[in-house]
Design a protein around this motif. Structure first.
Motif, PDB file in Angstrom:
ATOM      1  N   LYS B 256      63.752  99.507 -14.490  1.00  0.00           N
ATOM      2  CA  LYS B 256      63.925  98.078 -14.718  1.00  0.00           C
ATOM      3  C   LYS B 256      63.130  97.637 -15.956  1.00  0.00           C
ATOM      4  O   LYS B 256      63.607  96.845 -16.771  1.00  0.00           O
ATOM      5  N   GLN B 257      61.927  98.163 -16.096  1.00  0.00           N
ATOM      6  CA  GLN B 257      61.095  97.814 -17.248  1.00  0.00           C
ATOM      7  C   GLN B 257      61.565  98.532 -18.518  1.00  0.00           C
ATOM      8  O   GLN B 257      61.621  97.935 -19.589  1.00  0.00           O
ATOM      9  N   MET B 258      61.925  99.795 -18.370  1.00  0.00           N
ATOM     10  CA  MET B 258      62.411 100.536 -19.552  1.00  0.00           C
ATOM     11  C   MET B 258      63.680  99.889 -20.100  1.00  0.00           C
ATOM     12  O   MET B 258      63.889  99.825 -21.313  1.00  0.00           O
ATOM     13  N   LEU B 259      64.513  99.423 -19.187  1.00  0.00           N
ATOM     14  CA  LEU B 259      65.790  98.840 -19.609  1.00  0.00           C
ATOM     15  C   LEU B 259      65.588  97.617 -20.514  1.00  0.00           C
ATOM     16  O   LEU B 259      66.377  97.380 -21.426  1.00  0.00           O
ATOM     17  N   LYS B 260      64.496  96.884 -20.281  1.00  0.00           N
ATOM     18  CA  LYS B 260      64.249  95.716 -21.135  1.00  0.00           C
ATOM     19  C   LYS B 260      63.966  96.148 -22.578  1.00  0.00           C
ATOM     20  O   LYS B 260      64.474  95.564 -23.531  1.00  0.00           O
ATOM     21  N   ILE B 261      63.164  97.193 -22.724  1.00  0.00           N
ATOM     22  CA  ILE B 261      62.862  97.674 -24.083  1.00  0.00           C
ATOM     23  C   ILE B 261      64.154  98.136 -24.754  1.00  0.00           C
ATOM     24  O   ILE B 261      64.446  97.786 -25.899  1.00  0.00           O
ATOM     25  N   HIS B 262      64.932  98.892 -24.004  1.00  0.00           N
ATOM     26  CA  HIS B 262      66.203  99.428 -24.514  1.00  0.00           C
ATOM     27  C   HIS B 262      67.145  98.281 -24.892  1.00  0.00           C
ATOM     28  O   HIS B 262      67.780  98.296 -25.949  1.00  0.00           O
ATOM     29  N   GLN B 263      67.204  97.295 -24.035  1.00  0.00           N
ATOM     30  CA  GLN B 263      68.056  96.121 -24.237  1.00  0.00           C
ATOM     31  C   GLN B 263      67.731  95.399 -25.533  1.00  0.00           C
ATOM     32  O   GLN B 263      68.610  95.048 -26.307  1.00  0.00           O
ATOM     33  N   PHE B 264      66.431  95.208 -25.789  1.00  0.00           N
ATOM     34  CA  PHE B 264      66.046  94.420 -26.955  1.00  0.00           C
ATOM     35  C   PHE B 264      66.001  95.264 -28.226  1.00  0.00           C
ATOM     36  O   PHE B 264      66.225  94.752 -29.317  1.00  0.00           O
ATOM     37  N   ALA B 265      65.694  96.542 -28.098  1.00  0.00           N
ATOM     38  CA  ALA B 265      65.541  97.364 -29.305  1.00  0.00           C
ATOM     39  C   ALA B 265      66.845  98.050 -29.705  1.00  0.00           C
ATOM     40  O   ALA B 265      67.115  98.241 -30.884  1.00  0.00           O
ATOM     41  N   ILE B 266      67.653  98.439 -28.735  1.00  0.00           N
ATOM     42  CA  ILE B 266      68.805  99.304 -29.012  1.00  0.00           C
ATOM     43  C   ILE B 266      70.119  98.665 -28.605  1.00  0.00           C
ATOM     44  O   ILE B 266      71.142  98.910 -29.206  1.00  0.00           O
ATOM     45  N   MET B 267      70.085  97.885 -27.552  1.00  0.00           N
ATOM     46  CA  MET B 267      71.278  97.298 -26.946  1.00  0.00           C
ATOM     47  C   MET B 267      72.000  98.314 -26.060  1.00  0.00           C
ATOM     48  O   MET B 267      71.964  98.231 -24.849  1.00  0.00           O
ATOM     49  N   CYS B 268      72.680  99.284 -26.683  1.00  0.00           N
ATOM     50  CA  CYS B 268      73.290 100.342 -25.871  1.00  0.00           C
ATOM     51  C   CYS B 268      73.526 101.552 -26.747  1.00  0.00           C
ATOM     52  O   CYS B 268      73.571 101.446 -27.964  1.00  0.00           O
ATOM     53  N   ALA B 269      73.702 102.708 -26.104  1.00  0.00           N
ATOM     54  CA  ALA B 269      74.002 103.934 -26.852  1.00  0.00           C
ATOM     55  C   ALA B 269      75.445 103.857 -27.358  1.00  0.00           C
ATOM     56  O   ALA B 269      76.256 103.108 -26.813  1.00  0.00           O
ATOM     57  N   PRO B 270      75.774 104.637 -28.419  1.00  0.00           N
ATOM     58  CA  PRO B 270      77.113 104.556 -29.014  1.00  0.00           C
ATOM     59  C   PRO B 270      78.219 104.812 -27.990  1.00  0.00           C
ATOM     60  O   PRO B 270      78.148 105.767 -27.219  1.00  0.00           O
ATOM     61  N   VAL B 271      79.220 103.959 -28.003  1.00  0.00           N
ATOM     62  CA  VAL B 271      80.263 104.020 -26.983  1.00  0.00           C
ATOM     63  C   VAL B 271      81.108 105.295 -27.107  1.00  0.00           C
ATOM     64  O   VAL B 271      81.469 105.919 -26.110  1.00  0.00           O
TER      65      VAL B 271
END
Lengths: 158, 389
Positions: B256-271
């Motif tokens: 849950k916490q890691m996802l926030k960093i990922h959300q703000f820094a990366i958004m999502c991995a290449p589709v």
């Protein structure tokens, strides 16, 4: 599954020393095994795959479909033997389906190949019909792609 | 501009990767045979590439959910259970990342605050220490030793634990040494950790490339899952380095916490990579077996060859590197590798790039054809013979 044969099929230039190390065996045993396979015909021979289009050699390859009347007792074997003994014939396969023998031929020109079919194959007693298809381009043969040299694409992605 | 005042001191003090430094030396040297590369030489299996292409043709070119497509998370969950007996819920315990590297970054950033200690066994991959420093954390290095087959021992771990220890990095199968940890050895580590509040970052990116034994994840041991963050990815197992796709699994409280960093820094991995990865997980087990068998043959070949030419070499049980001892020539490993590059025309990476205790060793990659390796060994043999004269 025979690992030694699979490795050699892919690359016949691997030395017995390399093969021994890769398979955790003794060099002497590898040499003996290869010799055995060569003697009993399991290893038929060694070839080099060449992209002649990169040279100035003039040549054409054709695939010829043959319909054959099989002969009593010996089936297709005798006519196959008569065909594969011609040095022009690169490969010969007995097929299922719409025709019987598939002949791969190499010649210098279209005319040479056509004449070979007309003069040597078509007149054979048991040959009912022939259909000649010329190869325009080779993309892949024996698992290898005819394209570029030995390029490490990892370097080109940098 | 006064860049000295402008730039973050924490960043400017970080040394660039010692591997990269060697790559740069290589640049434009066509006469050199390289054994430096840390990525597979196989192209991504065609059925996987084709799936990526088809997804583009169909127009799947949009963002995915932050954690990655659910289809992919489902497959990851099923794959981890099938291959390693790991059980993670696709909805809440899996995040698809931009390579294993991002997964490591998320894990460290989610946990480490200034002053926290992170235990890092070395020699190991180069990123754990700088990322820890970026968080203000304090890297505490454990030097694994050749006589322990470069494994982490419970005794060494115990000696480094303090009341500030927050995280243990467990980088096995190991780049650069090729060391793996078996179940018995991991149990001893688990024993040390069980009554502590220390988390484990288990970097299992080479988990598919073990020779002679199956990879064991520490998260499968009793009571360990709650403290483990498991990092893995597609780069090494499926030869998909350039697709930049990895994943991280952990208890939901952590993801849950890691996802926030990922959300703000990366958004999502290449589709596109995510579509291709579903195909890899569904139908790629035989590709892994094929590549692994090939690496294994190269491994046996290069270990035998290096020992033959007098570069003593611990038998690597995982990844695709060997880590021979190059200390017998009165030079540092850096000097040895530079001289080998200049005079022997072969590039390898000095062990010191993977931590100070890698000094005296060098990393040689065998992610190359046997013929390429044989040609390089021939040059190394001549070079080493010259040094001995």
């Amino acid at each position: 599954m025979n690992e030694l044969l699979k490795l050699l099929e892919k690359d016949s230039r691997l030395t017995p020393e390399m093969l021994a190390a890769m398979l955790s065996k003794e060099v002497g045993d590898i040499k003996k095994e290869i010799e055995k396979y060569e003697k009993d015909g399991t290893i038929v021979g060694y070839n080099t795959l060449i992209d002649w289009d990169k040279t100035d050699r003039e040549y054409v390859t054709a695939l010829i479909e043959l319909k054959i009347t099989p002969q009593r007792d010996i089936g297709f074997d005798r006519v196959a033997e008569r065909i594969y003994n011609y040095p022009e014939v690169q490969s010969l396969y007995l097929m299922s389906g719409g025709f019987d023998l598939c002949v791969l031929i190499e010649g210098k020109t279209l005319k040479e190949v056509a004449l070979f079919v007309a003069e040597k194959l078509a007149p054979m007693d048991s040959v009912v019909s022939t259909a000649t298809h010329f190869v325009l381009r080779k993309y892949k043969d024996k698992g290898l792609i005819y394209k570029r040299g030995d390029v490490d694409l990892r370097g080109e992605c940098l | 501009m006064d860049y000295g005042k402008l730039l973050s001191e924490v960043v400017t003090e970080i040394k660039p990767s010692g591997i990269r430094k060697f790559f740069d030396l290589l640049n434009g040297r066509d006469d050199v045979i390289s054994l430096t590369v840390g990525q597979p030489d196989f192209p991504t299996p065609w059925h996987v590439r084709e799936t990526g292409i088809i997804s583009l043709e169909k127009g799947y070119t949009y963002y995915t959910s932050n954690a990655g497509t659910l289809a992919l998370r489902n497959e990851i969950s099923e794959y981890l259970s099938r291959r390693f007996g790991l059980h993670y819920k696709p909805e809440t315990e899996v995040i698809v990342t931009v390579g294993g590297s991002e997964a490591i970054d998320l894990a460290i950033r989610a946990l480490v605050t200034p002053g926290d200690e992170v235990i890092i066994p070395q020699p190991s991959f180069v990123c754990y220490e700088p990322i820890t420093r970026l968080c203000g954390g304090v890297p505490v290095i454990i030097e694994t030793k050749a006589e322990d087959n470069f494994k982490l021992t419970a005794k060494d771990l115990k000696a480094k634990i303090s009341d500030k220890t927050k995280l243990l990095v467990l980088p096995f199968p190991n780049n650069p040494t090729g060391a793996v940890m078996d179940k018995n050895e991991l149990e001893k580590i688990a024993d040390v950790l069980k009554d502590t509040n220390i988390a484990v970052l288990s970097d299992e990116i080479y988990s598919e490339l073990t020779y002679g034994s199956k990879h064991v994840s520490i998260a499968t041991l009793p009571d360990m899952k709650e403290r483990c963050i498991v990092v893995n990815g597609f780069s090494k197992a499926y030869s998909m380095t350039g697709w930049r796709l990895g994943f991280v699994c952990a208890p939901a409280e952590i993801t849950k916490q890691m996802l926030k960093i990922h959300q703000f820094a990366i958004m999502c991995a290449p589709v596109t990579s995510q579509f291709a990865a579903v195909e890899a997980l569904k139908n790629g087990d035989s590709d892994i077996e094929m590549m692994k068998a090939e690496y294994d043959r190269r491994r046996k070949f290069i270990v035998e060859e290096l020992n033959r030419i007098g570069l003593p070499c611990f038998e690597p049980k995982g990844a695709f590197y060997v880590f021979p001892d190059v200390s017998g020539f009165g030079m540092t490993s850096d000097e040895f590798c530079e001289k080998l590059l200049d005079e022997g025309k072969v590039a390898i990476v000095p062990g010191s790039a993977f931590g100070e205790c890698g000094e005296g060793f060098a990393r040689i990659s065998y992610a190359y054809s046997v013929k390429h390796i044989a040609a390089a060994v021939e040059r190394i043999e001549a070079f080493v013979a010259g040094l001995r004269k």
